[in-house]
Structure formats: structure tokens, C-alpha cells
Design a protein around this motif. Structure first.
Motif, short mmCIF file in Angstrom:
data_model
loop_
_atom_site.label_atom_id
_atom_site.label_comp_id
_atom_site.label_asym_id
_atom_site.label_seq_id
_atom_site.Cartn_x
_atom_site.Cartn_y
_atom_site.Cartn_z
N GLU A 17 53.91 16.95 66.55
CA GLU A 17 54.04 18.22 65.81
C GLU A 17 55.10 19.11 66.47
N CYS A 18 55.08 19.13 67.80
CA CYS A 18 56.04 19.96 68.53
C CYS A 18 57.47 19.48 68.29
N LEU A 19 57.65 18.17 68.27
CA LEU A 19 59.00 17.64 68.03
C LEU A 19 59.43 17.90 66.59
N ARG A 20 58.49 17.78 65.65
CA ARG A 20 58.81 18.00 64.22
C ARG A 20 59.26 19.44 64.00
N THR A 21 58.59 20.37 64.69
CA THR A 21 58.90 21.79 64.46
C THR A 21 59.99 22.29 65.42
N ALA A 22 60.44 21.40 66.30
CA ALA A 22 61.50 21.74 67.27
C ALA A 22 61.19 23.03 68.02
N VAL A 71 60.50 23.03 70.98
CA VAL A 71 60.78 22.68 72.37
C VAL A 71 62.29 22.53 72.55
N GLY A 72 62.77 22.95 73.71
CA GLY A 72 64.18 22.73 74.05
C GLY A 72 64.24 21.90 75.33
N ALA A 73 65.39 21.31 75.60
CA ALA A 73 65.52 20.46 76.79
C ALA A 73 66.66 20.98 77.67
N ILE A 74 66.48 20.82 78.97
CA ILE A 74 67.54 21.22 79.91
C ILE A 74 67.88 20.04 80.81
N LEU A 75 69.14 19.65 80.75
CA LEU A 75 69.60 18.53 81.56
C LEU A 75 70.27 19.06 82.82
N MET A 76 69.75 18.65 83.97
CA MET A 76 70.31 19.08 85.26
C MET A 76 71.48 18.17 85.60
N ALA A 77 72.69 18.69 85.48
CA ALA A 77 73.87 17.86 85.70
C ALA A 77 74.86 18.57 86.63
N GLY A 78 74.31 19.27 87.62
CA GLY A 78 75.18 20.04 88.51
C GLY A 78 75.36 19.40 89.88
N ARG A 93 65.29 31.07 73.05
CA ARG A 93 64.29 31.89 72.38
C ARG A 93 64.68 32.14 70.92
N GLN A 94 65.99 32.37 70.71
CA GLN A 94 66.45 32.60 69.32
C GLN A 94 66.15 31.41 68.43
N GLN A 95 66.02 30.23 69.05
CA GLN A 95 65.75 29.03 68.25
C GLN A 95 64.26 28.68 68.26
N ASP A 96 63.46 29.65 68.68
CA ASP A 96 62.01 29.51 68.62
C ASP A 96 61.45 28.45 69.57
N CYS A 97 62.16 28.18 70.67
CA CYS A 97 61.64 27.21 71.64
C CYS A 97 60.67 27.93 72.57
N ARG A 98 59.42 27.54 72.49
CA ARG A 98 58.42 28.17 73.37
C ARG A 98 58.23 27.36 74.64
N THR A 99 58.65 26.10 74.56
CA THR A 99 58.50 25.21 75.71
C THR A 99 59.88 24.64 76.04
N LEU A 100 60.15 24.49 77.33
CA LEU A 100 61.40 23.86 77.76
C LEU A 100 61.06 22.70 78.68
N VAL A 101 61.71 21.56 78.47
CA VAL A 101 61.53 20.47 79.42
C VAL A 101 62.82 20.33 80.22
N SER A 102 62.70 19.99 81.50
CA SER A 102 63.92 19.78 82.28
C SER A 102 63.90 18.37 82.85
N PHE A 103 65.08 17.79 82.93
CA PHE A 103 65.19 16.42 83.43
C PHE A 103 66.53 16.24 84.12
N GLN A 104 66.68 15.11 84.83
CA GLN A 104 67.84 14.94 85.70
C GLN A 104 68.80 13.89 85.15
N VAL A 105 70.08 14.15 85.34
CA VAL A 105 71.10 13.32 84.69
C VAL A 105 71.14 11.89 85.24
N ASP A 106 70.53 11.67 86.42
CA ASP A 106 70.71 10.35 87.01
C ASP A 106 69.56 9.38 86.73
#
Ligand code: UTP
Length: 474
Positions: free
Chosen positions: A95-100, A102-109, A234-247
Motif C-alpha cells: 500500500e505504501c509503495l502504491r501511494t508513494a 515513501v521516498g528513498a535516499i541513496l548515499m553516494a558521497g 514533504r511536498q511529495q507527501d513522503c512520510r517515510t524515507l529509506v536510506s541505502f548505500q551505493v555500494d
């Protein structure tokens, strides 16, 4: 020309006037560059870094060995157990994926120094057959989500001064790996100066430049807020953020079951862990004490304690962190507005520098300390943390070391990707001939359901694959 008094009075209280040693030899442009860099440095952070060096020399550890009695591994929710909790979590995650929401953050620094690849790690060609890059593999997951759920998951990509320009250029030329350009928000993390391990002073890595390094994946929160990223999500209604690593090309930050457990638990932070098997594994472990969850770094865990086992044979501290987290945005906002800053961590590293004779030196052994913040230090600030255990074969194959290394090398990562593909194809009823290489196209295959559809479609005669093949959903 003498150095401006403003600069001298900035540096003198910190004993760092030597950073102007080559001032006379610099062009006007170089002087301006050095002046801007020195003015932009947060000198209170430098003082904190130097205190950490002193503490390091005095061998002060954040966790005292005698303090381990009351620390335990928290209860872990296991992924893929196929019970009622699984189906509830899956339903909520879908349901969360269908309603988007959630946003994702890729750690690529990260600088990827161990890998020794000259470009940002995300551009490394990792896939077994197509040689798709880590960016292709990871960003592809968002395309597969759109195909399955029709939703567009917003993606933040955190770069650093070391990776920013090359990452933006690569992704623009690669058409953002099939995502929409406005689906991605780039933001650049900060830097911290490196400190000479012997003198305790800052280093120059060019006559007009102070040696700095990215401030760790924990720089994410500050960079996200200062760069406007949290507002963008927030403007895109993401209440949850997931973070993950580029490697980690097997990373599944948007796994529906993981998302479901996070959302159903009401926790402000959730994290994926893998069971640590060998006490020598260099991973931090998730622990709990008096209701507070935190990660203890492997270097802070004395060997006899790291080797202790539970009655069932597992290590007492088995919950190895793999850098995949879910956060509620209100939690990130609360932390940011409380002005609580994450602790600094120190690491002894090789940092190229200009010596007292003006020569550029590339050290062959660690010569300096770098400082980083870790995103998992948000854990103790969360009112509750949900810990989700995954099978490493399903979600963890990090690329850290160069070709030929015995672990976390391009070869071991490709082996893990191939084994993953074979296992999932076989579960779906497609047999892969021994020794054959297969690759699952993450941009079209979302999960096993896609593979079962392939199996029933007759694409592969007798549901058998004999040679190299890239599996795309139909
Ligand atoms: P690592 O700590 O393994 O560092 O980062 P690294 O830069 O990839 O490699 P080495 O240590 O220099 O060899 C784990 C993840 O965190 C990200 C990295 O890009 C990687 O995805 N990271 C690390 C950042 O985004 N910023 C940082 O400052 C550090």
C-alpha cells in the motif's frame, strides 16, 4: 604579498597559520580560493575534531568494557518467515509503495578509497552480463516499482565534493537510468578537514587547498535539510524515507515487507541487519540497553565480548548493521530542530599532503585522522527502533575492495548476484544449467511474482537456461 590579517587572526587561535605557508607563491585566483575555503570551515568543528584526536591518543573509548553486562541484542523481526505477520507487513508495504508515501535516499558521497576506482563508486560496472553500473542496478528498482504499482518514488541522491560533479554528469548522460529527471533530488554533503596524526594540525593537499574529506553518511541529515531536500520530500507527501548505500547492489531498501514492519510498528526508525557469524567480521552491531537502541562499532567491542555466544549458538551481539534504514520524516525534523548533533567518529587513514618542502606526498601508510558522522547514531534518539533481520544472500553484497581481494571485491559481488538470480529463478521453476551466468534486470523484475510469470509464459523452452541470460519481466 602578506596574508590578510583577517585570515591570520582566524588561524592563530587554532595554531594553523602554517596553512598560509605558500601564500606568497599563489596567484590571485589561488589566494581567493584558499581564503574562501578557510573562511567556510566551521572552526568549532575543527576544535571538536582535535579534542577527539586527544581522546584517541589517551585511548578513551565511548563504551567502557565493564559496561557490557546490561547490553543485549534487541528482538529482531525476521524477513520472509511466511507467517501472518509477513502477510500483514506485505499488505502494508504494498500500500505504501502504491501511494508513494515513501521516498528513498541513496548515499553516494563516499570516496571509495579501498576500491581504488577513479570515478564515483555508483558508476562502477557491476552486473554479471550487461555490466550495468551500481547506479543502474539500484535506480532500476524504482522503475520496477513504477511498472508494478504505477507509482513514482522520489529519490534523493547524496553526493560529496568528491563525487558531486562526476555523479551528476554520469546520471544526466545515462538519462537518469530511466527515471524522470525531476524524480531525483541531488544534494551534496559537507566536508571536514583531516588532521596530521603526529602534529595534530590540519594538512594542505595543494599549496592553495586544505585537505578535507566528506563528513560521513551521518552528514545526510544536515545536508538534506540545508539543501531543501526534506521540504522536497514533504511536498511529495513522503512520510517515510529509506536510506541505502551505493555500494550494495543487492540492497532492498524498498522491500515491501521491511516497509510494512516499519510502518506497522509505529517506530520512528527501522533498520535491516544480517546475522553476524564470525566475531572477527568488521561490522557494527545493533544493541539495546535500558530501552535505548544503538550501534556499537566492531572496533569498540572487545574481542572476548564480540566472541560470546548465546545458548542457541548465535553470537551474543549478532545483529550486524548493513546501512539500510527507514525513518519517519517527523523524526528527522524533530532531531534537526532540537539542534542535537550526531557524534564525530575518528579514523586513521592515508591522506595525501604537501610537506614542509612544498612536495606532494602520497603516503603508503595511514598518516592522518579523518572525521565522520554516522547516520545510525540517530538510533538512540528514536523513541522506538524496529530491527529487521534479513538473509545476507538476499540483501547484502557490498563492493568495498579491488579486484582480486578475498572479500567484498567485484568478483565476490558478481558471484553473490549470480547466486541470487539462480536461486530465485529456480524457486520460480526455471532451472539454470550448472556454470551458466544469469542476471536479473532490476529495472523490470520487481519480485518473485515477475519470475513466476516468466516461468509460466514459456519464454524458456522446458524452463531451462543453458547460457548467459539477462532476465527481463514480460
Ligand atoms: P564506506 O564507509 O564504506 O566508505 O561507505 P566508502 O567511501 O564507500 O569507501 P572507503 O572506506 O573510502 O573505501 C559506506 C556507504 O556510505 C556512503 C558511501 O558512498 C557508501 O555508499 N558514504 C560514506 C557517504 O555517502 N558519505 C560519506 O561521507 C561516507
Amino acid at each position: 604579498m602578506p596574508a590578510p590579517t583577517t585570515l591570520l587572526s582566524l588561524l592563530e587561535p587554532h595554531g594553523e597559520q602554517h596553512l598560509l605557508a605558500y601564500w606568497d607563491q599563489l596567484s590571485e585566483e589561488e589566494r581567493n580560493g584558499l581564503q574562501s575555503q578557510l573562511m567556510a570551515i566551521d572552526w568549532s568543528e575543527v576544535t571538536a575534531c582535535k579534542k577527539l584526536v586527544e581522546a584517541h591518543h589517551e585511548k578513551k573509548s565511548i563504551v567502557k568494557p565493564q559496561g557490557f553486562e546490561n547490553i543485549a541484542t534487541p528482538r529482531c523481526q525476521k524477513l520472509g518467515e511466511q507467517d501472518t505477520a509477513t502477510s500483514d507487513a506485505l499488505r502494508r508495504g504494498h500500500e505504501c509503495l502504491r501511494t508513494a508515501q515513501v521516498g528513498a535516499i541513496l548515499m553516494a558521497g563516499g570516496q571509495g578509497t579501498r576500491l581504488g576506482f577513479n570515478e564515483p563508486k555508483g558508476t562502477f560496472p557491476i552486473a554479471t552480463i550487461s555490466k550495468a553500473t551500481l547506479f543502474d542496478v539500484l535506480l532500476g528498482q524504482l522503475r520496477a516499482i513504477k511498472k508494478r504499482f504505477g507509482s513514482r518514488i522520489p529519490l534523493g541522491i547524496m553526493t560529496s565534493a568528491s563525487t558531486d560533479t562526476a555523479t551528476r554528469k554520469f546520471l544526466a548522460e545515462a538519462n537518469f537510468c530511466g527515471l524522470d529527471a525531476d524524480q531525483i533530488f541531488f544534494f551534496c554533503q559537507g566536508n571536514l578537514p583531516a588532521v596530521d596524526a603526529t602534529t595534530g594540525s590540519l594538512l594542505l593537499d595543494a599549496c592553495d587547498h586544505v585537505a578535507v574529506a566528506p563528513d560521513g553518511h551521518g552528514g545526510m541529515l544536515q545536508a538534506l535539510i540545508e539543501g531543501g531536500g526534506l521540504d522536497w520530500f514533504r511536498q511529495q507527501d513522503c512520510r517515510t524515507l529509506v536510506s541505502f548505500q551505493v555500494d550494495n547492489p543487492l540492497a532492498k531498501p524498498l522491500d515491501p515487507e521491511f516497509l510494512g514492519y516499519h510502518l506497522l510498528s509505529g517506530s520512528s526508525l527501522s533498520t535491516q541487519v544480517i546475522p553476524k557469524i564470525d566475531p572477527e567480521e568488521r561490522v557494527g552491531v545493533v544493541t539495546e540497553s535500558d530501552g535505548v537502541t544503538r550501534i556499537i562499532e566492531y572496533s569498540d567491542l572487545p574481542q572476548p565480548i564480540a566472541a560470546e555466544r548465546l545458548p542457541d549458538g548465535r553470537l551474543r551481539f549478532f545483529a550486524g548493521s548493513i546501512g539500510i534504514h527507514a525513518f519517519e520524516t517527523h523524526f528527522l525534523e524533530d532531531v534537526a530542530s532540537s539542534q542535537a548533533s550526531l557524534p564525530l567518529h575518528i579514523a586513521h587513514k592515508k591522506v595525501p599532503f604537501i610537506n614542509e618542502h612544498g612536495r606532494f606526498i602520497k603516503p603508503s601508510a595511514p598518516n592522518a585522522f579523518k572525521f565522520e558522522r554516522f547516520i545510525f547514531d540517530l538510533m538512540p534518539l528514536a523513541d522506538s527502533v524496529t530491527v529487521v533481520e534479513i538473509d545476507p544472500a538476499e540483501g547484502f553484497a557490498p563492493l568495498k575492495n579491488p579486484s582480486g581481494a578475498s572479500q567484498d571485491s567485484p568478483e565476490t559481488v558478481r558471484q553473490a548476484l549470480n547466486a541470487y538470480a539462480i536461486r530465485h529463478l529456480e524457486q520460480a521453476g526455471i532451472i539454470v544449467a550448472s556454470g551458466a551466468h544469469v542476471e536479473i534486470d532490476t529495472a523490470s523484475v520487481f519480485d518473485d511474482e515477475d519470475l513466476r510469470l516468466i516461468a509460466t509464459s514459456g519464454v524458456f523452452p522446458k524452463n531451462r537456461i543453458d547460457g548467459p541470460h539477462i532476465i527481463r519481466a514480460i
